[in-house]
Scaffold this active site. Sequence first.
Site, PDB file in Angstrom:
ATOM      1  N   LYS A 168       0.837  -1.197   0.000  1.00  0.00           N
ATOM      2  CA  LYS A 168       0.000   0.000   0.000  1.00  0.00           C
ATOM      3  C   LYS A 168       0.877   1.255   0.000  1.00  0.00           C
ATOM      4  CE  LYS A 168      -1.770   2.387   3.282  1.00  0.00           C
ATOM      5  NZ  LYS A 168      -1.510   3.679   2.612  1.00  0.00           N
ATOM      6  N   GLY A 219       7.159   5.101   7.951  1.00  0.00           N
ATOM      7  CA  GLY A 219       6.331   6.302   8.083  1.00  0.00           C
ATOM      8  C   GLY A 219       6.674   7.016   9.367  1.00  0.00           C
ATOM      9  N   SER A 220       5.726   7.769   9.883  1.00  0.00           N
ATOM     10  CA  SER A 220       6.017   8.593  11.058  1.00  0.00           C
ATOM     11  C   SER A 220       6.024   7.747  12.337  1.00  0.00           C
ATOM     12  CB  SER A 220       4.961   9.691  11.178  1.00  0.00           C
ATOM     13  OG  SER A 220       3.703   9.096  11.374  1.00  0.00           O
ATOM     14  N   THR A 221       6.682   8.263  13.343  1.00  0.00           N
ATOM     15  CA  THR A 221       6.733   7.563  14.635  1.00  0.00           C
ATOM     16  C   THR A 221       5.327   7.449  15.230  1.00  0.00           C
ATOM     17  OG1 THR A 221       8.997   8.245  15.015  1.00  0.00           O
ATOM     18  CG2 THR A 221       7.726   7.663  16.968  1.00  0.00           C
ATOM     19  N   ALA A 222       4.518   8.488  15.055  1.00  0.00           N
ATOM     20  CA  ALA A 222       3.153   8.453  15.620  1.00  0.00           C
ATOM     21  C   ALA A 222       2.368   7.285  15.021  1.00  0.00           C
ATOM     22  CB  ALA A 222       2.454   9.782  15.345  1.00  0.00           C
ATOM     23  N   THR A 223       2.418   7.125  13.699  1.00  0.00           N
ATOM     24  CA  THR A 223       1.677   6.020  13.075  1.00  0.00           C
ATOM     25  C   THR A 223       2.338   4.688  13.419  1.00  0.00           C
ATOM     26  OG1 THR A 223       1.197   7.533  11.253  1.00  0.00           O
ATOM     27  CG2 THR A 223       0.604   5.249  10.921  1.00  0.00           C
ATOM     28  N   GLY A 224       3.657   4.675  13.502  1.00  0.00           N
ATOM     29  CA  GLY A 224       4.376   3.445  13.864  1.00  0.00           C
ATOM     30  C   GLY A 224       3.922   2.895  15.215  1.00  0.00           C
ATOM     31  N   GLU A 241      10.212   1.459  10.351  1.00  0.00           N
ATOM     32  CA  GLU A 241      11.212   2.473   9.978  1.00  0.00           C
ATOM     33  C   GLU A 241      10.527   3.816  10.127  1.00  0.00           C
ATOM     34  OE1 GLU A 241      14.238   1.879   9.573  1.00  0.00           O
ATOM     35  OE2 GLU A 241      14.367  -0.232   9.004  1.00  0.00           O
ATOM     36  N   CYS A 275      13.818  10.896   5.868  1.00  0.00           N
ATOM     37  CA  CYS A 275      13.824  10.470   7.273  1.00  0.00           C
ATOM     38  C   CYS A 275      15.191  10.728   7.875  1.00  0.00           C
ATOM     39  CB  CYS A 275      13.441   9.003   7.370  1.00  0.00           C
ATOM     40  SG  CYS A 275      14.425   7.920   6.336  1.00  0.00           S
ATOM     41  N   GLU A 371      10.735  16.902  14.444  1.00  0.00           N
ATOM     42  CA  GLU A 371      11.151  16.585  13.074  1.00  0.00           C
ATOM     43  C   GLU A 371      10.448  17.528  12.097  1.00  0.00           C
ATOM     44  OE1 GLU A 371       9.663  12.929  11.263  1.00  0.00           O
ATOM     45  OE2 GLU A 371      11.540  12.693  10.195  1.00  0.00           O
TER      46      GLU A 371
HETATM   47  P1  NAD Z   1       2.594   8.511   7.874  1.00  0.00           P
HETATM   48  O1  NAD Z   1       2.926   7.755   9.106  1.00  0.00           O
HETATM   49  O2  NAD Z   1       1.541   9.549   7.940  1.00  0.00           O
HETATM   50  O3  NAD Z   1       2.124   7.505   6.714  1.00  0.00           O
HETATM   51  C1  NAD Z   1       2.902   6.432   6.275  1.00  0.00           C
HETATM   52  C2  NAD Z   1       1.987   5.359   5.705  1.00  0.00           C
HETATM   53  O4  NAD Z   1       1.160   4.824   6.750  1.00  0.00           O
HETATM   54  C3  NAD Z   1       1.025   5.833   4.625  1.00  0.00           C
HETATM   55  O5  NAD Z   1       0.945   4.852   3.620  1.00  0.00           O
HETATM   56  C4  NAD Z   1      -0.296   5.946   5.381  1.00  0.00           C
HETATM   57  O6  NAD Z   1      -1.434   5.823   4.544  1.00  0.00           O
HETATM   58  C5  NAD Z   1      -0.194   4.783   6.334  1.00  0.00           C
HETATM   59  N1  NAD Z   1      -1.055   4.870   7.522  1.00  0.00           N
HETATM   60  C6  NAD Z   1      -1.748   5.941   7.981  1.00  0.00           C
HETATM   61  N2  NAD Z   1      -2.409   5.612   9.117  1.00  0.00           N
HETATM   62  C7  NAD Z   1      -2.115   4.319   9.378  1.00  0.00           C
HETATM   63  C8  NAD Z   1      -2.452   3.408  10.430  1.00  0.00           C
HETATM   64  N3  NAD Z   1      -3.240   3.777  11.457  1.00  0.00           N
HETATM   65  N4  NAD Z   1      -1.939   2.165  10.391  1.00  0.00           N
HETATM   66  C9  NAD Z   1      -1.130   1.787   9.398  1.00  0.00           C
HETATM   67  N5  NAD Z   1      -0.765   2.595   8.371  1.00  0.00           N
HETATM   68  C10 NAD Z   1      -1.245   3.846   8.363  1.00  0.00           C
HETATM   69  O7  NAD Z   1       3.978   9.085   7.361  1.00  0.00           O
HETATM   70  P2  NAD Z   1       4.224  10.093   6.145  1.00  0.00           P
HETATM   71  O8  NAD Z   1       3.798  11.442   6.586  1.00  0.00           O
HETATM   72  O9  NAD Z   1       3.657   9.509   4.891  1.00  0.00           O
HETATM   73  O10 NAD Z   1       5.823  10.034   6.006  1.00  0.00           O
HETATM   74  C11 NAD Z   1       6.682  10.904   6.669  1.00  0.00           C
HETATM   75  C12 NAD Z   1       7.287  10.244   7.887  1.00  0.00           C
HETATM   76  O11 NAD Z   1       7.900   9.014   7.505  1.00  0.00           O
HETATM   77  C13 NAD Z   1       8.402  11.060   8.521  1.00  0.00           C
HETATM   78  O12 NAD Z   1       8.291  10.994   9.918  1.00  0.00           O
HETATM   79  C14 NAD Z   1       9.686  10.344   8.078  1.00  0.00           C
HETATM   80  O13 NAD Z   1      10.790  10.544   8.898  1.00  0.00           O
HETATM   81  C15 NAD Z   1       9.214   8.931   8.060  1.00  0.00           C
HETATM   82  N6  NAD Z   1      10.073   8.105   7.200  1.00  0.00           N
HETATM   83  C16 NAD Z   1      10.893   7.177   7.777  1.00  0.00           C
HETATM   84  C17 NAD Z   1      11.754   6.436   6.988  1.00  0.00           C
HETATM   85  C18 NAD Z   1      12.659   5.418   7.574  1.00  0.00           C
HETATM   86  O14 NAD Z   1      13.118   4.563   6.828  1.00  0.00           O
HETATM   87  N7  NAD Z   1      12.945   5.438   8.860  1.00  0.00           N
HETATM   88  C19 NAD Z   1      11.776   6.651   5.609  1.00  0.00           C
HETATM   89  C20 NAD Z   1      10.942   7.600   5.058  1.00  0.00           C
HETATM   90  C21 NAD Z   1      10.087   8.330   5.864  1.00  0.00           C
END
Ligand code: NAD
Length: 467
Positions: A168, A219-224, A241, A275, A371
Amino acid sequence: MGAFNLLINGRLVPGDMEMPILNPATEEVLSSCPRASKRQLDQAVAAAKAAYPGWAATPIEHRRAAVVKMADIIEANVGELARLLTSEQGKPLPDATAEVMGMAAFFRYLGSLDLPMRVIEDSGERRVEAFRRPLGVIGAIIPWNYPLLILSFKLPSALIAGNTLVVKPAPTTPLSTLKFAELVADVLEPGVLNVIADANDLGDAMTHHPDIRKISFTGSTATGKKVMASAAETLTRITLELGGNDPGIVLDDVDPKKIAPGVFEGAFQNSGQVCLAIKRLYVHESVYDQVCDELVTLANNAVVDDGSKQGTKLGPLQNKMQYEKVKGFLDDAHKNGNVIAGGAAMDRPGYFIQPTIVRDIKEGSRLVDEEQFGPVLPVIKYTDMEDVIRRANGTTYGLGASVWSSDPKRAHDIATRIESGTVWINKHLDMAPHIPFGGAKQSGMGVEFAEEGLAEFTQLQIINAAV
Ligand code: NAD
């Protein structure tokens, strides 16, 4: 631009719904995009589950060959994929081309890895063998900053290990991923790879899905944290990640002119939406003014424009939400620091922000503590080495870091004391498929790519026989 489809069970199908995708350089609709319903997510997972036994039983040589064939297809279509990436993501075309070529390189390298059985003991008492078994259906969830490169961190390893996938992409950058799926649709048996697109509403359903055995999330730490909480229900395996607030530490012995371009690139690549970008730059007081001046020159000379225009160095921010967020960081910069380059959004359509350098700022301001994920760099003065190490580590993040010095031994000693998954010396943002990558502290859990990343897509099985 042709029509886009989802890939479910080997078939290219329209979404149950449609959604518009914008070009962030113009804010105009670039294309309509299929949007999967929950029903289609369930279909994709069911297809991946049904395809799993056959794919897991396929000899690893065949699985590797399929991944290498995908690398060939990516390379053969680099122009189309890169143009699409620029138009939906915003990055300059040369950077998009490098991302697509990087993606191919990751597929090719990971396609060369093996998962041999290891004999742990072969004695008069017992014979113990360690196997790496696949897990089942993998859910791969991708952010919008490097849609294709991050896909290549997950997909080849998952497939080589014998898993099947539901991928996705992020809601604002699905098109290049759907195009990739279309290009490689015939390489694999139906159901082995499924690609859906959503409007930010199916990620949660994926993490709760009883038939998904592992979530590989970037993705973001909050969603992680949400992913980890829902994975706890079924002990679904996870690799996370997440976000970063990488410190760059510039020592007193540098030549400011020499290091400035590398620092600038490390902070501003992809308009700071990396990131692992340098997000806080600590500079020793003896070279502080010179380093600030060099960075100002580079920021003022960087061409900010539509990524499809030749000569563009920095494209727009990828989406409106991020654009608004970064504008909030600019307000903080004006309040808590001295803005010496840029400092404003650009008065034109598109999500453009001037590359911004902020000096005389320190911890306690949002720009330093959080960040920013945008082209706004705080430059922080320090005097004492112990103090700067403490400040660099004084964050919940721990993704990357860099140390800049003309004395490699001194830089190395400092690098060993930084709490992060990667520390670079005299560079930042150097990644390769054979070098594992992962975050410390709240920047993540587990690693990606290289042999270690491949192992995370497997279950260790021990067979312990009496002799
Ligand atoms: P995000 O967390 O908003 O979204 C990432 C993905 O998660 C999207 O596909 C989104 O649709 C999905 N998502 C949303 N809600 C979800 C849920 N409840 N459960 C599961 N998946 C869900 O992040 P973003 O704004 O798209 O990306 C930016 C962030 O990603 C920054 O914090 C950046 O540092 C981080 N990032 C980390 C790495 C790494 O490898 N460590 C690489 C790139 C980006």
